[in-house]
Write a protein that holds these residues in place. Structure first.
Motif, PDB file in Angstrom:
ATOM      1  N   THR A  67      -2.312  12.452 -18.173  1.00 35.32           N
ATOM      2  CA  THR A  67      -2.510  11.541 -17.034  1.00 35.32           C
ATOM      3  C   THR A  67      -3.932  11.659 -16.493  1.00 35.32           C
ATOM      4  O   THR A  67      -4.566  10.647 -16.155  1.00 35.32           O
ATOM      5  CB  THR A  67      -1.488  11.847 -15.921  1.00 35.32           C
ATOM      6  OG1 THR A  67      -0.178  11.737 -16.470  1.00 35.32           O
ATOM      7  CG2 THR A  67      -1.641  10.899 -14.749  1.00 35.32           C
ATOM      8  N   GLU A  68      -4.449  12.888 -16.450  1.00 37.68           N
ATOM      9  CA  GLU A  68      -5.826  13.096 -15.978  1.00 37.68           C
ATOM     10  C   GLU A  68      -6.820  12.373 -16.887  1.00 37.68           C
ATOM     11  O   GLU A  68      -7.750  11.706 -16.406  1.00 37.68           O
ATOM     12  CB  GLU A  68      -6.123  14.596 -15.957  1.00 37.68           C
ATOM     13  CG  GLU A  68      -7.487  14.958 -15.432  1.00 37.68           C
ATOM     14  CD  GLU A  68      -7.724  16.463 -15.448  1.00 37.68           C
ATOM     15  OE1 GLU A  68      -8.897  16.855 -15.622  1.00 37.68           O
ATOM     16  OE2 GLU A  68      -6.764  17.237 -15.300  1.00 37.68           O
ATOM     17  N   ILE A  69      -6.612  12.479 -18.183  1.00 34.74           N
ATOM     18  CA  ILE A  69      -7.495  11.778 -19.131  1.00 34.74           C
ATOM     19  C   ILE A  69      -7.354  10.266 -18.968  1.00 34.74           C
ATOM     20  O   ILE A  69      -8.343   9.534 -18.955  1.00 34.74           O
ATOM     21  CB  ILE A  69      -7.182  12.206 -20.586  1.00 34.74           C
ATOM     22  CG1 ILE A  69      -7.671  13.623 -20.803  1.00 34.74           C
ATOM     23  CG2 ILE A  69      -7.823  11.262 -21.591  1.00 34.74           C
ATOM     24  CD1 ILE A  69      -7.339  14.191 -22.162  1.00 34.74           C
ATOM     25  N   TRP A  70      -6.115   9.806 -18.838  1.00 33.61           N
ATOM     26  CA  TRP A  70      -5.850   8.371 -18.678  1.00 33.61           C
ATOM     27  C   TRP A  70      -6.575   7.818 -17.451  1.00 33.61           C
ATOM     28  O   TRP A  70      -7.214   6.768 -17.512  1.00 33.61           O
ATOM     29  CB  TRP A  70      -4.342   8.144 -18.569  1.00 33.61           C
ATOM     30  CG  TRP A  70      -3.964   6.709 -18.393  1.00 33.61           C
ATOM     31  CD1 TRP A  70      -3.771   6.051 -17.211  1.00 33.61           C
ATOM     32  CD2 TRP A  70      -3.750   5.751 -19.412  1.00 33.61           C
ATOM     33  NE1 TRP A  70      -3.444   4.748 -17.437  1.00 33.61           N
ATOM     34  CE2 TRP A  70      -3.420   4.532 -18.794  1.00 33.61           C
ATOM     35  CE3 TRP A  70      -3.793   5.799 -20.804  1.00 33.61           C
ATOM     36  CZ2 TRP A  70      -3.139   3.377 -19.509  1.00 33.61           C
ATOM     37  CZ3 TRP A  70      -3.510   4.637 -21.514  1.00 33.61           C
ATOM     38  CH2 TRP A  70      -3.190   3.454 -20.870  1.00 33.61           C
ATOM     39  N   GLU A  71      -6.484   8.538 -16.345  1.00 30.85           N
ATOM     40  CA  GLU A  71      -7.098   8.066 -15.099  1.00 30.85           C
ATOM     41  C   GLU A  71      -8.614   8.188 -15.117  1.00 30.85           C
ATOM     42  O   GLU A  71      -9.307   7.430 -14.442  1.00 30.85           O
ATOM     43  CB  GLU A  71      -6.496   8.804 -13.911  1.00 30.85           C
ATOM     44  CG  GLU A  71      -5.046   8.403 -13.663  1.00 30.85           C
ATOM     45  CD  GLU A  71      -4.380   9.173 -12.532  1.00 30.85           C
ATOM     46  OE1 GLU A  71      -5.022  10.063 -11.940  1.00 30.85           O
ATOM     47  OE2 GLU A  71      -3.204   8.877 -12.266  1.00 30.85           O
ATOM     48  N   ALA A  72      -9.134   9.124 -15.886  1.00 26.07           N
ATOM     49  CA  ALA A  72     -10.584   9.325 -15.945  1.00 26.07           C
ATOM     50  C   ALA A  72     -11.253   8.450 -16.998  1.00 26.07           C
ATOM     51  O   ALA A  72     -12.484   8.357 -17.029  1.00 26.07           O
ATOM     52  CB  ALA A  72     -10.890  10.795 -16.232  1.00 26.07           C
ATOM     53  N   ALA A  73     -10.454   7.813 -17.840  1.00 30.57           N
ATOM     54  CA  ALA A  73     -11.019   7.012 -18.933  1.00 30.57           C
ATOM     55  C   ALA A  73     -11.839   5.849 -18.375  1.00 30.57           C
ATOM     56  O   ALA A  73     -11.361   5.086 -17.542  1.00 30.57           O
ATOM     57  CB  ALA A  73      -9.907   6.488 -19.828  1.00 30.57           C
ATOM     58  N   PRO A  74     -13.072   5.705 -18.853  1.00 30.78           N
ATOM     59  CA  PRO A  74     -13.901   4.588 -18.402  1.00 30.78           C
ATOM     60  C   PRO A  74     -13.433   3.286 -19.052  1.00 30.78           C
ATOM     61  O   PRO A  74     -12.602   3.291 -19.953  1.00 30.78           O
ATOM     62  CB  PRO A  74     -15.301   4.973 -18.891  1.00 30.78           C
ATOM     63  CG  PRO A  74     -15.049   5.846 -20.077  1.00 30.78           C
ATOM     64  CD  PRO A  74     -13.758   6.570 -19.805  1.00 30.78           C
ATOM     65  N   THR A  75     -14.006   2.194 -18.598  1.00 32.62           N
ATOM     66  CA  THR A  75     -13.675   0.910 -19.219  1.00 32.62           C
ATOM     67  C   THR A  75     -14.213   0.900 -20.645  1.00 32.62           C
ATOM     68  O   THR A  75     -15.078   1.707 -21.003  1.00 32.62           O
ATOM     69  CB  THR A  75     -14.308  -0.268 -18.446  1.00 32.62           C
ATOM     70  OG1 THR A  75     -15.725  -0.203 -18.619  1.00 32.62           O
ATOM     71  CG2 THR A  75     -13.944  -0.237 -16.977  1.00 32.62           C
ATOM     72  N   ALA A  76     -13.737  -0.024 -21.422  1.00 32.69           N
ATOM     73  CA  ALA A  76     -14.171  -0.134 -22.815  1.00 32.69           C
ATOM     74  C   ALA A  76     -15.524  -0.824 -22.938  1.00 32.69           C
ATOM     75  O   ALA A  76     -16.074  -0.901 -24.038  1.00 32.69           O
ATOM     76  CB  ALA A  76     -13.128  -0.887 -23.623  1.00 32.69           C
TER      77      ALA A  76
END
Length: 185
Positions: A67-76
């Motif tokens: 979840t932490e990675i998901w929320e920290a993921a930048p836009t494409a």
């Protein structure tokens, strides 16, 4: 990539398998790849289901880490920039491994200095030129021999066209001045 699965094929084509420093990241990426192949929409639930199906939940840090990675993921939008950061780091790690291997071999010589230096050259070339597409190293002497063969063939066939550009300024300047019959193999 997590925010826009449409870029996933481009990311996958660009990044080699060893790009991930942490094993957890490699496992998450592999799960994302599997989910992306099965369905057009990537979401946290589908990725988590794939990870748990593989019995990797604990080894990736659990749902909290995912979840932490998901929320920290930048836009494409900047995926190419982020991919270049991963590629650079992976190349540095491969070079470090190659240098460590060369250092180890240097302290326990079993072959001539020439053979050793050729092996080190190949190690470093492998470290710096391996890509997701599977292309291996290009040894300079092989590249130059092939380039000169192509130049000779062009000269013999009378095909002038554009000059052959190698990206090495000094070599390009020399190749521009080649005249028919001046290249031998």
């Amino acid at each position: 990539m997590l925010r826009d699965p449409d870029v996933f094929p481009d990311v996958e084509a660009r990044l080699p398998a060893d790009v991930w420093y942490f094993d957890a990241h490699a496992k998450i990426y592999d799960a994302v790849r599997t989910v992306a192949e099965k369905c057009p929409n990537l979401d946290l639930v589908a990725i988590w289901e794939e990870i748990t199906r593989r019995k990797q939940a604990e080894s990736i840090g659990g749902i909290a880490y995912l979840t932490e990675i998901w929320e920290a993921a930048p836009t494409a939008a900047n995926w190419e920039y982020h991919a270049s950061i991963l590629e650079d780091a992976a190349v540095r790690r491969r070079v470090i491994r190659a240098c460590n291997e060369a250092l180890r071999d240097a302290y326990s010589p079993v072959d001539s200095a020439r053979e050793f230096s050729e092996r080190v050259e190949k190690l470093v070339c492998n470290a710096t030129s391996t890509t997701a597409a599977g292309t291996g190293p290009i040894i300079a002497r092989d590249f130059i021999r092939d380039a000169m063969t192509r130049v000779q063939a062009r000269m013999e066939s009378g095909t002038r066209g554009e000059s052959l550009l190698t990206g090495y300024r000094d070599l390009d300047e020399m190749l521009v001045n080649i005249v028919p019959g001046s290249v031998t193999t």
